[in-house]
Design an enzyme around this catalytic site. Sequence first.
Site: not given
Length: 217
Positions: A75, A82, A91, A117
């Site tokens: 990603i 985050n 998450d 990720e």
Amino acid sequence: AASDVYKRQLILCTIAIFILLFLRQLKVRKKLILLTKTDSLTGLTNRAALFVKGQELIDTSVKDQLELSVLLFNIDDFRRINDKFGRHVGDLVLAKVAQLVSETMRSRDIFARLNGEEFVAILPSTDIGMAKAIAMRVIEKIANYDFSLLGLENNIALNIGVANNQNTHATFDALLHTADLAMYQARSQGKNQMVSYNVKADGQEKHDNILHSESSR
């Protein structure tokens, strides 16, 4: 006589209780085994199980002389997600990406979370052309989802590396490494990019083995 009936009933009840306890123990054991193979956040195959299953599928593909392809993707800018929105939102994004990509997988495919990720899809009996088509469907599926529903300001972008074994005796580790090289090549080209490599007969991969590069905007 009544005493004998009572004894038989007591024995039957005891046997029934032992059977129920045994079945419950089997169920718990099965669940624990499943947990050791499953990523707790996404519900996907975890890293340890991925490498075991990956080598098994490689061995099968060599034995049956069938091609096998691997997709490795991450990603884009996940750390920023985050940092800006918090790990809870991060998450949620991981879980949603796992769900959306799972919907594009076929029943014979293995889809796993590698770490953080990064995700891996193993595509048995799949040539490079079909693997690239699946990779593009994955990119489009994620690009078309409205991630503002999870609190993000922008949609998610992926970069995918595709590798194919071409009936070689390459290990799963080697094939995954080749997909990793392709993914980093894709990342260097921007967002929502896909690059594919072949593992040649000697099991080596080089940058001049790039077969195809595509993007989805």
